[in-house]
Design a protein around this motif. Structure first.
Motif, PDB file in Angstrom:
ATOM      1  N   PRO A  66       0.796  -1.242   0.000  1.00  0.00           N
ATOM      2  CA  PRO A  66       0.000   0.000   0.000  1.00  0.00           C
ATOM      3  C   PRO A  66       0.820   1.279   0.000  1.00  0.00           C
ATOM      4  N   ASN A  67       2.034   1.228   0.563  1.00  0.00           N
ATOM      5  CA  ASN A  67       2.861   2.446   0.595  1.00  0.00           C
ATOM      6  C   ASN A  67       3.669   2.655  -0.681  1.00  0.00           C
ATOM      7  N   GLY A  68       3.457   1.803  -1.684  1.00  0.00           N
ATOM      8  CA  GLY A  68       4.126   1.976  -2.962  1.00  0.00           C
ATOM      9  C   GLY A  68       5.389   1.173  -3.139  1.00  0.00           C
ATOM     10  N   SER A  69       5.882   0.515  -2.077  1.00  0.00           N
ATOM     11  CA  SER A  69       7.091  -0.288  -2.206  1.00  0.00           C
ATOM     12  C   SER A  69       6.760  -1.652  -2.798  1.00  0.00           C
ATOM     13  N   LEU A  70       7.774  -2.322  -3.319  1.00  0.00           N
ATOM     14  CA  LEU A  70       7.620  -3.610  -3.992  1.00  0.00           C
ATOM     15  C   LEU A  70       8.266  -4.693  -3.139  1.00  0.00           C
ATOM     16  N   PHE A  71       7.479  -5.701  -2.775  1.00  0.00           N
ATOM     17  CA  PHE A  71       7.962  -6.791  -1.923  1.00  0.00           C
ATOM     18  C   PHE A  71       8.199  -8.017  -2.797  1.00  0.00           C
ATOM     19  N   VAL A  72       9.489  -8.415  -2.907  1.00  0.00           N
ATOM     20  CA  VAL A  72       9.879  -9.601  -3.686  1.00  0.00           C
ATOM     21  C   VAL A  72      10.592 -10.540  -2.721  1.00  0.00           C
ATOM     22  N   PHE A 113      11.506 -13.669  -2.408  1.00  0.00           N
ATOM     23  CA  PHE A 113      12.474 -14.715  -2.739  1.00  0.00           C
ATOM     24  C   PHE A 113      13.757 -14.178  -3.371  1.00  0.00           C
ATOM     25  N   ILE A 114      13.802 -12.878  -3.631  1.00  0.00           N
ATOM     26  CA  ILE A 114      14.987 -12.295  -4.265  1.00  0.00           C
ATOM     27  C   ILE A 114      15.639 -11.238  -3.385  1.00  0.00           C
ATOM     28  N   PHE A 115      14.822 -10.330  -2.835  1.00  0.00           N
ATOM     29  CA  PHE A 115      15.355  -9.222  -2.049  1.00  0.00           C
ATOM     30  C   PHE A 115      14.950  -9.378  -0.590  1.00  0.00           C
ATOM     31  N   MET A 116      15.882  -9.050   0.307  1.00  0.00           N
ATOM     32  CA  MET A 116      15.618  -9.172   1.733  1.00  0.00           C
ATOM     33  C   MET A 116      14.850  -7.979   2.280  1.00  0.00           C
ATOM     34  N   TYR A 117      14.667  -6.958   1.475  1.00  0.00           N
ATOM     35  CA  TYR A 117      13.991  -5.749   1.916  1.00  0.00           C
ATOM     36  C   TYR A 117      13.059  -5.286   0.805  1.00  0.00           C
ATOM     37  N   PRO A 118      11.966  -4.608   1.127  1.00  0.00           N
ATOM     38  CA  PRO A 118      11.079  -4.084   0.083  1.00  0.00           C
ATOM     39  C   PRO A 118      11.770  -3.005  -0.735  1.00  0.00           C
ATOM     40  N   LEU A 119      11.517  -2.999  -2.019  1.00  0.00           N
ATOM     41  CA  LEU A 119      12.109  -2.001  -2.909  1.00  0.00           C
ATOM     42  C   LEU A 119      11.300  -0.718  -2.845  1.00  0.00           C
ATOM     43  N   GLN A 120      11.997   0.404  -2.751  1.00  0.00           N
ATOM     44  CA  GLN A 120      11.348   1.696  -2.727  1.00  0.00           C
ATOM     45  C   GLN A 120      10.850   2.063  -4.126  1.00  0.00           C
ATOM     46  N   PRO A 121       9.905   3.007  -4.225  1.00  0.00           N
ATOM     47  CA  PRO A 121       9.354   3.356  -5.547  1.00  0.00           C
ATOM     48  C   PRO A 121      10.400   3.790  -6.569  1.00  0.00           C
ATOM     49  N   HIS A 122      11.513   4.414  -6.109  1.00  0.00           N
ATOM     50  CA  HIS A 122      12.525   4.835  -7.077  1.00  0.00           C
ATOM     51  C   HIS A 122      13.444   3.699  -7.514  1.00  0.00           C
ATOM     52  N   GLU A 123      13.244   2.500  -6.932  1.00  0.00           N
ATOM     53  CA  GLU A 123      14.082   1.361  -7.288  1.00  0.00           C
ATOM     54  C   GLU A 123      13.427   0.433  -8.301  1.00  0.00           C
ATOM     55  N   TYR A 124      12.210   0.725  -8.706  1.00  0.00           N
ATOM     56  CA  TYR A 124      11.546  -0.113  -9.706  1.00  0.00           C
ATOM     57  C   TYR A 124      10.518   0.745 -10.438  1.00  0.00           C
ATOM     58  N   CYS A 125      10.001   0.218 -11.523  1.00  0.00           N
ATOM     59  CA  CYS A 125       8.918   0.877 -12.248  1.00  0.00           C
ATOM     60  C   CYS A 125       7.990  -0.199 -12.811  1.00  0.00           C
TER      61      CYS A 125
END
Length: 404
Positions: A37-43, A45-57
């Protein structure tokens, strides 16, 4: 699938971005993702932390076989410098905080369980360590998984962290004041001759053997005043922050903490200054003045014994203030000045390991070690003997060894 683009040198956020990788859950199960909901991307099995909006599109893609259009994320690659920063922020910092917690808990238990350490200074230190423990636990939780928290939980955690750290610095202020008071009383009463009628100095009394101490009944009353100051003022501060943040009747033009909007902390630097860094900086300045006064009295007075208790107390509190005060001064400077993150890595890492340093200062001190061994030495010896007995091949040999 890879997708590269040119980098705009004016774009400060995307200056680290080199290439993008498309996540395809239908092709690779590890590419499963969730947009929070806050716009971050949760992956997971690949990343240990949620990706911030400026880290993906996000972009629309069409499968050629089914002609179906789907929205898939493109994950941005980062340069090694930013990867190192992310490693420190999401791995090393929480790890240091969690390593510090057991040392802080052991310090609390030692000063709570040993009667000789339950004086005014010991009780104040226990409260200080307890606040730091709570702050470290919640801060580590935020750094490990704060982006996945629900906003309401994030707001609650932010208020707990604010209260814990502010109360921690108020108790540090109490320790500094108590040390100054103790030294001033000892200097004043030690100067008096044994036949002098002046045996009292602001709650402290000079005993027949020359030692200066505070009566237990007076000590309990003083600790109540300390507690009212160091718990109630931060509580009022937190209530004020909650009111400013959550009450709808307060105009939006007022400076609010706005916890949980961008992260589980303040939403702007102005809010951090007024609701956190400002009060902390004021307390640090007061502590510096107290230590200057105490140091002058300690080193200008000729103590009768080289290991006089006020002098030892001053050294321990000076070490504690050196760990917390100086590092937090650097923290405030880094917050206000800014600059590259790597400049402040050393002070940030030291801050995370404060629990270990506090344990070394206040538990490994010779006087405290002697009390610990006196209370638990026999139990520790029995545990070691039990382990030695367990190493024997048969129970009969272990019984014979115990009987011997």
């Amino acid at each position: 699938m890879f997708s590269c683009r040119l980098i705009d040198p004016e774009d400060m956020i995307s200056r680290f971005v080199v290439c993008r990788y498309r996540l395809e859950p239908r092709v690779e199960s590890n590419d499963e993702f969730t947009v929070l909901p806050n716009g971050s991307l949760f992956v997971p099995f690949i990343f240990m932390y949620p990706l911030q909006p400026h880290e993906y599109c996000l972009d629309v893609f069409r499968y050629h076989d089914t002609k179906e259009e789907v929205v898939l994320p493109l994950v941005c690659f980062t340069e090694p410098l930013q990867q190192a920063h992310l490693y420190l922020h999401y791995i090393l910092y929480p790890l240091g905080l969690l390593i510090s917690v057991p040392f802080l808990i052991v310090t609390m238990l030692v000063y709570c369980r040993i009667p000789e350490l339950r004086d005014l200074h010991g009780k104040s230190l226990t409260c200080h360590v307890m606040c730091l423990t709570i702050a470290y636990i919640f801060l580590a939780a935020v750094q490990l998984g704060g982006e996945t928290f629900h906003q309401k939980i994030c707001v609650v955690i932010a208020f707990v962290i604010q209260f814990s750290f502010v109360a921690c610095f108020f108790w540090l202020n109490v320790l500094c004041f108590d040390t100054t008071w103790n030294v001033l009383a000892n200097v004043r009463l030690q100067k008096c001759s044994n036949d002098s009628s002046e045996n009292d100095y602001i709650c402290y009394k000079r005993l027949k053997d020359g030692r200066v101490n505070m009566p237990k009944a007076t000590e309990r009353s003083v600790f109540i005043f300390y507690s009212l100051y160091a718990w109630f003022v931060p509580l009022l501060f937190m209530v004020f922050s909650v009111s400013m943040d959550l009450m709808p009747t307060i105009p939006s033009s007022y400076l609010k903490p706005n916890f949980g909007e961008k992260k589980c902390w303040f939403s702007s630097e102005d809010a951090e200054l007024h609701y956190f860094y400002g009060p902390v900086a004021l307390l640090i300045c007061v502590n510096i003045l107290l230590f200057i006064l105490t140091a002058y009295k300690v080193f200008s007075f000729e103590w009768k014994a080289p290991k006089h208790r006020p002098r030892q107390l001053f050294r321990m509190c000076l070490s504690l203030f050196g760990v917390m005060g100086i590092n937090w001064v650097m923290e405030i400077v880094s917050w206000s000045v800014g600059g590259p993150d790597y400049i402040w890595y050393i002070t940030d890492v030291i801050n995370t390991f404060q629990g270990v340093i506090i344990f070394c200062i206040f538990v490994l001190e010779p006087r405290v070690r002697e009390y610990v061994w006196k209370k638990w030495g026999r139990q520790l010896s029995n545990i070691m003997c039990f382990k030695d007995n367990m190493s024997y091949s048969t129970p009969e040999n272990a019984i014979k060894q115990n009987n011997a």
